[in-house]
Write an enzyme that holds these catalytic residues in place. Structure first.
Site, PDB file in Angstrom:
ATOM      1  N   HIS A   4      -4.777 -18.351 -42.470  1.00 35.63           N
ATOM      2  CA  HIS A   4      -5.199 -19.592 -41.809  1.00 35.63           C
ATOM      3  C   HIS A   4      -4.955 -19.628 -40.304  1.00 35.63           C
ATOM      4  CE1 HIS A   4      -4.469 -20.575 -46.077  1.00 35.63           C
ATOM      5  NE2 HIS A   4      -5.607 -21.214 -45.936  1.00 35.63           N
ATOM      6  N   GLY A  20      -0.141 -32.799 -35.704  1.00 35.66           N
ATOM      7  CA  GLY A  20      -1.135 -32.766 -36.774  1.00 35.66           C
ATOM      8  C   GLY A  20      -2.531 -32.527 -36.215  1.00 35.66           C
ATOM      9  N   ARG A  24      -4.725 -32.640 -30.032  1.00 37.08           N
ATOM     10  CA  ARG A  24      -3.468 -32.938 -29.320  1.00 37.08           C
ATOM     11  C   ARG A  24      -2.822 -31.617 -28.889  1.00 37.08           C
ATOM     12  NH1 ARG A  24       0.090 -35.731 -33.054  1.00 37.08           N
ATOM     13  NH2 ARG A  24      -1.510 -37.312 -32.967  1.00 37.08           N
ATOM     14  N   ARG A  43     -10.696 -22.547 -38.764  1.00 38.72           N
ATOM     15  CA  ARG A  43     -10.898 -23.894 -39.315  1.00 38.72           C
ATOM     16  C   ARG A  43     -10.800 -24.993 -38.246  1.00 38.72           C
ATOM     17  NH1 ARG A  43      -9.821 -24.514 -45.311  1.00 38.72           N
ATOM     18  NH2 ARG A  43      -9.984 -22.399 -46.087  1.00 38.72           N
ATOM     19  N   ARG A  87       7.748 -30.821 -35.167  1.00 43.23           N
ATOM     20  CA  ARG A  87       6.539 -31.604 -35.373  1.00 43.23           C
ATOM     21  C   ARG A  87       6.500 -32.742 -34.369  1.00 43.23           C
ATOM     22  NH1 ARG A  87       2.770 -34.489 -37.468  1.00 43.23           N
ATOM     23  NH2 ARG A  87       3.159 -36.581 -38.226  1.00 43.23           N
ATOM     24  N   GLY A  89       4.266 -36.026 -33.950  1.00 42.45           N
ATOM     25  CA  GLY A  89       3.212 -36.750 -34.646  1.00 42.45           C
ATOM     26  C   GLY A  89       3.143 -38.224 -34.310  1.00 42.45           C
ATOM     27  N   SER A  90       2.114 -38.860 -34.839  1.00 46.43           N
ATOM     28  CA  SER A  90       2.010 -40.311 -34.767  1.00 46.43           C
ATOM     29  C   SER A  90       2.573 -40.891 -36.067  1.00 46.43           C
ATOM     30  CB  SER A  90       0.546 -40.732 -34.574  1.00 46.43           C
ATOM     31  OG  SER A  90      -0.250 -40.272 -35.650  1.00 46.43           O
ATOM     32  N   GLU A 180       4.910 -41.440 -41.889  1.00 46.43           N
ATOM     33  CA  GLU A 180       3.983 -40.392 -41.452  1.00 46.43           C
ATOM     34  C   GLU A 180       3.695 -39.522 -42.667  1.00 46.43           C
ATOM     35  OE1 GLU A 180       6.494 -37.659 -42.162  1.00 46.43           O
ATOM     36  OE2 GLU A 180       5.581 -36.717 -40.416  1.00 46.43           O
ATOM     37  N   MET A 181       3.184 -38.291 -42.468  1.00 43.48           N
ATOM     38  CA  MET A 181       2.670 -37.592 -43.648  1.00 43.48           C
ATOM     39  C   MET A 181       3.063 -36.113 -43.769  1.00 43.48           C
ATOM     40  SD  MET A 181      -1.154 -39.312 -43.701  1.00 43.48           S
ATOM     41  CE  MET A 181      -1.625 -38.526 -45.236  1.00 43.48           C
ATOM     42  N   GLU A 182       4.036 -35.631 -42.990  1.00 48.23           N
ATOM     43  CA  GLU A 182       4.327 -34.192 -43.037  1.00 48.23           C
ATOM     44  C   GLU A 182       5.806 -33.808 -43.031  1.00 48.23           C
ATOM     45  OE1 GLU A 182       2.189 -35.453 -40.651  1.00 48.23           O
ATOM     46  OE2 GLU A 182       0.284 -34.867 -41.562  1.00 48.23           O
ATOM     47  N   SER A 204       2.245 -45.175 -33.466  1.00 44.75           N
ATOM     48  CA  SER A 204       0.828 -45.354 -33.109  1.00 44.75           C
ATOM     49  C   SER A 204       0.280 -46.669 -33.651  1.00 44.75           C
ATOM     50  CB  SER A 204      -0.003 -44.201 -33.678  1.00 44.75           C
ATOM     51  OG  SER A 204       0.162 -44.138 -35.088  1.00 44.75           O
ATOM     52  N   ASP A 205       0.966 -47.215 -34.658  1.00 42.46           N
ATOM     53  CA  ASP A 205       0.528 -48.490 -35.220  1.00 42.46           C
ATOM     54  C   ASP A 205       1.708 -49.150 -35.917  1.00 42.46           C
ATOM     55  OD1 ASP A 205      -0.498 -46.020 -36.811  1.00 42.46           O
ATOM     56  OD2 ASP A 205      -0.024 -47.515 -38.333  1.00 42.46           O
ATOM     57  N   ARG A 218      -3.943 -41.566 -29.368  1.00 41.38           N
ATOM     58  CA  ARG A 218      -3.100 -40.721 -30.231  1.00 41.38           C
ATOM     59  C   ARG A 218      -3.255 -39.253 -29.862  1.00 41.38           C
ATOM     60  NH1 ARG A 218      -3.176 -44.009 -36.019  1.00 41.38           N
ATOM     61  NH2 ARG A 218      -3.581 -45.998 -34.997  1.00 41.38           N
TER      62      ARG A 218
HETATM   63  O1  LIG Z   1      -0.669 -37.680 -35.544  1.00 39.20           O
HETATM   64  P1  LIG Z   1      -0.344 -36.693 -36.617  1.00 39.20           P
HETATM   65  O2  LIG Z   1       0.572 -35.613 -36.165  1.00 39.20           O
HETATM   66  O3  LIG Z   1      -1.578 -36.127 -37.318  1.00 39.20           O
HETATM   67  O4  LIG Z   1       0.495 -37.505 -37.751  1.00 39.20           O
HETATM   68  C1  LIG Z   1       0.060 -38.671 -38.438  1.00 39.20           C
HETATM   69  O5  LIG Z   1      -1.312 -38.949 -38.251  1.00 39.20           O
HETATM   70  C2  LIG Z   1      -2.082 -38.555 -39.400  1.00 39.20           C
HETATM   71  C3  LIG Z   1      -2.710 -39.777 -40.019  1.00 39.20           C
HETATM   72  O6  LIG Z   1      -3.474 -40.468 -39.089  1.00 39.20           O
HETATM   73  C4  LIG Z   1      -1.092 -37.867 -40.342  1.00 39.20           C
HETATM   74  O7  LIG Z   1      -1.124 -36.474 -40.110  1.00 39.20           O
HETATM   75  C5  LIG Z   1       0.202 -38.512 -39.936  1.00 39.20           C
HETATM   76  O8  LIG Z   1       1.366 -37.823 -40.270  1.00 39.20           O
HETATM   77  O1  LIG Z   2       0.806 -41.460 -41.486  1.00 40.87           O
HETATM   78  C1  LIG Z   2       0.625 -42.369 -40.669  1.00 40.87           C
HETATM   79  C2  LIG Z   2       0.464 -42.139 -39.300  1.00 40.87           C
HETATM   80  C3  LIG Z   2       0.265 -43.171 -38.446  1.00 40.87           C
HETATM   81  N1  LIG Z   2       0.206 -44.411 -38.947  1.00 40.87           N
HETATM   82  C4  LIG Z   2       0.354 -44.657 -40.264  1.00 40.87           C
HETATM   83  O2  LIG Z   2       0.296 -45.804 -40.677  1.00 40.87           O
HETATM   84  N2  LIG Z   2       0.558 -43.639 -41.092  1.00 40.87           N
END
Ligand SMILES: O=P(O)(O)O[C@H]1O[C@H](CO)[C@@H](O)[C@H]1O
Ligand SMILES: O=c1cc[nH]c(=O)[nH]1
Length: 235
Positions: A4, A20, A24, A43, A87, A89-90, A180-182, A204-205, A218
């Site tokens: 990858h 992410g 960015r 990718r 990492r 991230g937002s 967040e998600m990671e 970010s929110d 973002r």
């Molecule tokens: O801004 P990044 O680093 O992508 O992180 C956040 O933003 C994404 C969702 O909008 C998810 O990946 C979350 O973890």
């Molecule tokens: O994973 C995320 C990232 C930014 N904002 C969210 O609400 N969730």
């Protein structure tokens, strides 16, 4: 090159920032790194290597969610010899006392992901945590830059759009700052393969108030987080 990531051996630094968003990564390379070159477009998940304060640093997009981030963390550590990963991230704020653009360092990561339940046969609730040395250095760098960075646990969620906002309220009651998600996957993979990892986030929110930044913001404006992470990864 790995499956990858399209870099040749030696093209990726031992120190990597992981946004992410691949755009960015491009913005950071163009804005902050000296002599930056792009080593991967596989990718569209762009990766760049350059120098920050004379030290070789890479910045690699890792995508959204733990399955995607796990692939990049695994290949960077195991196929390119990466030792330190931050990492950047937002995130969505869960805590009432956070506001848009606040910076957070995640010392630990709760998760609703099933990945670690599979790893530990559902017998252990593994606790993914940040590397203490990177965390301490990030706090020192935030203080030196005059950025009032919060340190605390976050939620790494599988779903961006949740059907269970009540769980976010409960997590906030337990001191979880943001979603967040990671981060949980990054911390787990780094621990498994003896690398160091940290997650630094920008709000970010706000989940409670509904306030939000734009996608362009973002991508290109979370500079305090990036500067703290760069100072920390070369420390
Ligand atoms: O801004 P990044 O680093 O992508 O992180 C956040 O933003 C994404 C969702 O909008 C998810 O990946 C979350 O973890
Ligand atoms: O994973 C995320 C990232 C930014 N904002 C969210 O609400 N969730």
């Amino acid at each position: 090159m790995s499956v990858h990531i399209g870099a040749k051996p030696g093209e990726i630094a031992e120190r990597v920032l992981l946004p992410g968003d691949p755009l960015r990564a491009k913005w950071i390379a163009e804005t902050y790194l000296e002599d930056a070159t792009c080593y991967s477009t596989v990718r569209g998940m762009l990766g760049f290597t350059g120098r920050w304060n004379g030290v070789k640093v890479s910045v690699q997009g890792s995508g959204m969610g733990m399955p995607s981030a796990s692939i990049y963390a695994h290949e960077l550590i195991n196929e390119y010899g990466v030792r330190s990963l931050i990492r950047i991230g937002s995130c969505g704020a869960l805590s009432e006392d956070l506001k848009l653009r606040d910076v957070i360092a995640a010392n630990g990561s709760a998760t609703d992901s099933n990945m670690n339940r599979v790893r530990f046969d559902g017998l252990i609730d593994y606790a993914p945590v940040a590397d203490f040395g990177l965390l301490r250095a990030s706090v020192e760098n935030a203080e030196r830059r005059g950025v009032p960075m919060r340190v605390g646990p976050v939620l790494a969620a599988d779903a961006f759009y949740t059907d269970r906002p009540d769980l976010y309220d409960r997590l906030a009651d337990y001191g979880v700052l943001a979603v967040e998600m990671e981060s949980a996957a990054l911390y787990t993979i780094a621990a498994r393969f003896k690398a160091r990892a940290l997650t630094v986030l920008t709000v970010s929110d706000h989940i409670k108030t509904g306030e939000k930044t734009s996608s362009a913001e973002r991508e290109q404006t979370f500079s305090q987080m990036v500067e703290i992470a760069l100072d920390t990864i070369v420390a």
